[in-house]
Design an enzyme around this catalytic site. Structure first.
Site, PDB file in Angstrom:
ATOM      1  N   PHE A  31      31.502  21.806  17.134  1.00  0.00           N
ATOM      2  CA  PHE A  31      32.487  21.136  17.977  1.00  0.00           C
ATOM      3  C   PHE A  31      33.794  20.925  17.243  1.00  0.00           C
ATOM      4  O   PHE A  31      33.867  21.048  16.024  1.00  0.00           O
ATOM      5  CB  PHE A  31      31.941  19.802  18.501  1.00  0.00           C
ATOM      6  CG  PHE A  31      31.945  18.671  17.498  1.00  0.00           C
ATOM      7  CD1 PHE A  31      30.977  18.567  16.519  1.00  0.00           C
ATOM      8  CD2 PHE A  31      32.936  17.694  17.551  1.00  0.00           C
ATOM      9  CE1 PHE A  31      30.982  17.518  15.608  1.00  0.00           C
ATOM     10  CE2 PHE A  31      32.953  16.632  16.636  1.00  0.00           C
ATOM     11  CZ  PHE A  31      31.966  16.551  15.668  1.00  0.00           C
ATOM     12  N   ILE A 148      30.709  23.022   8.015  1.00  0.00           N
ATOM     13  CA  ILE A 148      30.380  23.360   9.409  1.00  0.00           C
ATOM     14  C   ILE A 148      30.481  22.069  10.215  1.00  0.00           C
ATOM     15  O   ILE A 148      29.786  21.092   9.934  1.00  0.00           O
ATOM     16  CB  ILE A 148      28.946  23.915   9.552  1.00  0.00           C
ATOM     17  CG1 ILE A 148      28.730  25.121   8.627  1.00  0.00           C
ATOM     18  CG2 ILE A 148      28.654  24.290  11.007  1.00  0.00           C
ATOM     19  CD1 ILE A 148      27.278  25.582   8.585  1.00  0.00           C
ATOM     20  N   LYS A 149      31.364  22.075  11.218  1.00  0.00           N
ATOM     21  CA  LYS A 149      31.484  20.877  12.058  1.00  0.00           C
ATOM     22  C   LYS A 149      30.436  21.017  13.159  1.00  0.00           C
ATOM     23  O   LYS A 149      30.726  21.428  14.279  1.00  0.00           O
ATOM     24  CB  LYS A 149      32.910  20.780  12.617  1.00  0.00           C
ATOM     25  CG  LYS A 149      33.300  19.383  13.000  1.00  0.00           C
ATOM     26  CD  LYS A 149      34.795  19.290  13.164  1.00  0.00           C
ATOM     27  CE  LYS A 149      35.192  18.123  14.019  1.00  0.00           C
ATOM     28  NZ  LYS A 149      34.761  16.826  13.511  1.00  0.00           N
ATOM     29  N   SER A 150      29.192  20.702  12.775  1.00  0.00           N
ATOM     30  CA  SER A 150      28.074  20.970  13.675  1.00  0.00           C
ATOM     31  C   SER A 150      27.762  19.760  14.547  1.00  0.00           C
ATOM     32  O   SER A 150      28.209  18.645  14.274  1.00  0.00           O
ATOM     33  CB  SER A 150      26.834  21.360  12.870  1.00  0.00           C
ATOM     34  OG  SER A 150      26.139  20.200  12.454  1.00  0.00           O
TER      35      SER A 150
END
Ligand code: PXG
Length: 290
Positions: A31, A148-150
């Site tokens: 996101f 990682i913008k998980s």
């Protein structure tokens, strides 16, 4: 409120995703949080790059090209008539079965929400905030790289639960080697003898879009900027400190673990960067109606 969902614009009440979506079942997705300033979307290309980069590492196929997604972001803002606001752009692994394997998820889902946001009261920006070090360590980069913008934010949520038990506004997170990485949802900067310092992303920090913008603006203004490993000791004795994030923008830090930073007021370099950032944010970005 109109929400983009897989190629369509639907009303908030119709914006629904399946309980079989692996974004929900496993936090499998990526996101972005993006700001709208003055009818312009701030650093849209940078946010899209980070989103697609994260998806690539997760071997998640984003079903539309970057240009089409860029247009969907702009159209979502137009449909909600927001001149200033906050966009949440999400790509989930999509619908699969109850097993974890993403091979059973044929198509990722995309949704875009545009709304307003305010995470800290105005007073924080004038007087500074209180930060505490949390005991929850930042995810190890070899377990799940925080670059990682998980959708899996439980590491940050565990840390937030600790902050909620105190009167602090943000939590400082160390990596498993004990070095400072970043705050829970913001990058951290300190000022040491006129030099602006922030931990490298290799320490376990997100490569924040606001962080990178502040580094560029600071260098342009003639400040020295360094990325180096930081210990808590260095944070406690620094001359100034501030946080950066899309939602927070630039927020001064005046107390860390009950140690007052300098004289307890936002420092001059912090205040200068806040002014420069505000001006830059209002003058740059992709024009929504252009
Ligand atoms: N670190 C982390 C872990 C983040 O999630 C930032 C730094 C700042 O990055 P940008 O690119 O925004 O400058 C973030 C971003 C919230 C919220 O409620 C904030 C983020 C994510 C989810 C919620 O403030 N942050």
């Amino acid at each position: 409120m109109q929400i983009y969902l897989d190629g369509e614009y639907v009303d908030k009440s119709d914006a629904k995703i399946s309980v079989f979506d692996h974004g929900l079942l496993y936090g499998d997705g990526v996101f972005e949080g993006i700001r709208i300033y003055n009818d312009r979307v701030f650093k849209l290309a940078e946010h899209l790059k980070r989103l697609y980069d994260g998806a690539k590492v997760l071997m998640m196929d984003v079903p539309i090209e970057k240009d089409e997604l860029r247009e969907a972001v702009l159209e979502t803002v137009r449909r909600n008539k927001l001149s200033d606001g906050y966009i949440r752009l999400v790509v989930t692994r999509g619908v699969g079965d109850l097993g974890l394997n993403p091979i059973k998820c044929p198509k990722s889902s995309i949704f875009i929400v545009a709304d307003t946001i305010k995470i800290y009261p105005d007073e924080i920006y004038k007087k500074g905030m209180k930060v505490i070090t949390v005991s929850t360590r930042r995810n190890h980069i070899e377990a799940l790289n925080p670059r990682i913008k998980s959708l899996n934010y439980l590491n940050n949520i565990m840390a937030t639960l600790e902050v909620n038990r105190t009167d602090a506004q943000e939590g400082l997170m160390l990596n498993t080697d004990g070095y400072v990485t970043e705050c829970i949802v913001d990058n951290l900067f300190i000022v040491e003898e006129g030099i602006i310092v922030t931990p490298p992303t290799s320490s376990g920090a997100l490569k924040g879009v606001t962080r990178d913008t502040v580094i560029d603006l600071a260098r342009e203004a003639g400040y020295g900027v360094e990325e180096k490993k930081l210990t808590l000791h260095e944070v406690y004795i620094c001359d100034e400190s501030f946080l950066t994030g899309t939602a927070a923008e630039i927020a001064p830090v005046t107390t860390v673990d009950e140690r007052m930073i300098s004289d307890g007021n936002p420092g001059p370099i912090t205040v200068d960067l806040m002014k420069r950032f505000k001006k830059y944010a209002n003058d740059s970005g992709v024009e929504v109606w252009g």
